[in-house]
Design a protein around this motif. Structure first.
Motif, short mmCIF file in Angstrom:
data_model
loop_
_atom_site.label_atom_id
_atom_site.label_comp_id
_atom_site.label_asym_id
_atom_site.label_seq_id
_atom_site.Cartn_x
_atom_site.Cartn_y
_atom_site.Cartn_z
N ALA A 1 -8.25 -6.94 -3.45
CA ALA A 1 -7.41 -6.75 -4.46
C ALA A 1 -7.58 -5.45 -5.13
O ALA A 1 -6.60 -4.58 -5.46
N TRP A 2 -8.87 -5.03 -5.36
CA TRP A 2 -8.95 -3.78 -5.78
C TRP A 2 -8.62 -2.51 -5.17
O TRP A 2 -9.00 -1.17 -5.55
N PHE A 3 -8.42 -2.56 -3.78
CA PHE A 3 -8.31 -1.53 -2.96
C PHE A 3 -7.12 -1.55 -2.00
O PHE A 3 -6.58 -1.04 -0.94
N SER A 4 -6.10 -2.82 -2.67
CA SER A 4 -4.94 -3.04 -1.92
C SER A 4 -3.70 -1.96 -1.74
O SER A 4 -3.01 -2.26 -0.78
N LEU B 1 3.20 13.27 7.18
CA LEU B 1 2.15 12.35 6.65
C LEU B 1 1.73 12.68 5.37
O LEU B 1 1.56 13.97 5.01
N ASP B 2 1.87 11.90 4.28
CA ASP B 2 1.18 12.23 2.98
C ASP B 2 0.14 11.18 2.98
O ASP B 2 0.01 10.24 2.50
N LEU B 3 -1.03 12.06 3.12
CA LEU B 3 -2.39 11.26 3.20
C LEU B 3 -3.14 11.41 1.75
O LEU B 3 -2.96 12.50 1.23
N ASP B 4 -4.12 10.58 1.36
CA ASP B 4 -4.96 10.78 0.53
C ASP B 4 -6.32 11.16 0.98
O ASP B 4 -7.24 11.62 0.24
N VAL B 5 -6.54 10.59 2.26
CA VAL B 5 -8.03 11.01 2.69
C VAL B 5 -8.03 11.31 4.24
O VAL B 5 -7.17 10.63 4.82
N TYR C 1 -4.30 0.83 -0.59
CA TYR C 1 -4.74 1.69 0.38
C TYR C 1 -4.34 1.26 1.89
O TYR C 1 -4.61 -0.02 1.94
N GLU C 2 -4.22 1.92 2.91
CA GLU C 2 -3.98 1.25 4.02
C GLU C 2 -4.52 2.38 5.27
O GLU C 2 -4.64 3.66 4.70
N VAL C 3 -5.16 2.03 6.30
CA VAL C 3 -5.86 2.73 7.07
C VAL C 3 -4.73 3.29 8.11
O VAL C 3 -4.07 2.34 8.83
N VAL C 4 -4.57 4.54 8.57
CA VAL C 4 -3.71 4.95 9.69
C VAL C 4 -4.43 5.83 10.70
O VAL C 4 -5.28 6.83 10.48
N LEU C 5 -4.27 5.21 11.97
CA LEU C 5 -4.85 5.99 12.75
C LEU C 5 -4.04 7.04 13.46
O LEU C 5 -2.78 6.81 13.59
N ILE C 6 -4.47 8.38 13.40
CA ILE C 6 -3.64 9.44 13.77
C ILE C 6 -3.85 10.28 15.10
O ILE C 6 -5.05 10.68 15.17
N ASN C 7 -3.02 10.11 16.20
CA ASN C 7 -3.25 10.80 17.30
C ASN C 7 -3.16 12.21 17.28
O ASN C 7 -2.19 12.81 16.55
N ALA D 1 0.71 -1.13 -0.14
CA ALA D 1 -0.04 -0.02 0.18
C ALA D 1 0.72 1.29 0.09
O ALA D 1 1.85 1.45 0.68
N ASP D 2 0.29 2.36 -1.00
CA ASP D 2 1.28 3.47 -0.84
C ASP D 2 0.27 4.62 -0.75
O ASP D 2 0.83 5.59 -1.10
#
Length: 232
Positions: free
Chosen positions: A57-60, A93-97, A62-68, A26-27
């Motif tokens: 596979a169609w969303f692999s 952090l380089d986020l997409d969402v 992406y990863e979820v990052v919990l941010i404090n 995931a990037d």
């Protein structure tokens, strides 16, 4: 001899498969903002929806990052659930969402200049900004909902409109989408907000697959998600 060649082939395949997985890691990142006394469902709903999607596979990518919001490695939700975080707002952090969430006491968050700066910086880069419940007030205080339609917790819409007249506040609607801003009432509707966002990011069929995987179809019909999605 045949067995030896077979084992060699299998090991070679596993090595190559492992290499393939590593280069396709995931990037892209979906950031979920958390902090002590955050409401559990606000944070868990997007983490579950997008966590399940990221294993497809169609969303692999992406990863979820919990941010404090603070520098601690864990947070404890309002309901007592301890969450391990992946990063803080002080990391590069380089986020997409970015998805922000709520608590019963938000004043200290409104006054947190580091948090406001973080949200403004991310708003310049991310593809989507989303909020659950009174998380909309966080964006509002940062000026990130001015000129947009938005909602907040059910019953809190008049207060959001009064405090921030530049926002077009929508009443009695679980999820509101305006361009790349998505706001929800929070609580259980946080799942609806996450599924609508997943639909917009990856298509209806993929979002419906996750909807059924988490068995949300046992709670509401797909039409309840569909009617919240623009141009569906």
């Amino acid at each position: 001899m045949l067995l030896r060649h077979s084992i060699h082939y299998i090991l070679t395949f596993l090595v190559l498969a492992g290499f393939s997985l590593s280069v396709s890691a995931a990037d892209k990142k979906i950031g979920v903002l958390v902090y002590d006394e955050v409401l559990t469902s606000d944070a868990v709903a997007p983490a579950e929806v997008f966590g399940v999607a990221s294993r497809k596979a169609w969303f692999s990518d992406y990863e979820v990052v919990l941010i404090n919001v603070e520098r601690n490695k864990t947070v404890t939700t309002e309901e007592g659930l301890t969450l391990q975080v992946d990063a803080t707002i002080y990391d590069d952090l380089d986020l997409d969402v970015l998805i922000v969430n709520s608590a019963y006491d938000m004043d200290w968050l409104f006054e947190n200049e580091d948090l406001t700066r973080f949200m403004k910086d991310q708003a310049k880069k991310v593809e989507w900004l989303a909020s659950n419940c009174s998380g909309a007030f966080l964006y509002a205080h940062a000026g990130l909902l001015d000129g947009y339609q938005a909602t907040t917790w059910a019953g809190g819409e008049p207060d959001l409109q009064r405090q921030f007249p530049k926002i077009d506040v929508i009443v009695d609607q679980n999820v509101v989408v305006d361009r790349n801003r998505i706001t929800s009432n929070g609580g259980v509707p946080s799942y609806q907000g996450a599924l609508v966002l997943l639909w917009l990011m990856s298509g209806e069929s993929n979002a419906k697959e996750v909807f059924e995987t988490i068995q949300f179809n046992r709670v509401i019909s797909w039409s309840e998600i569909k009617k919240l999605t623009p141009d569906a």
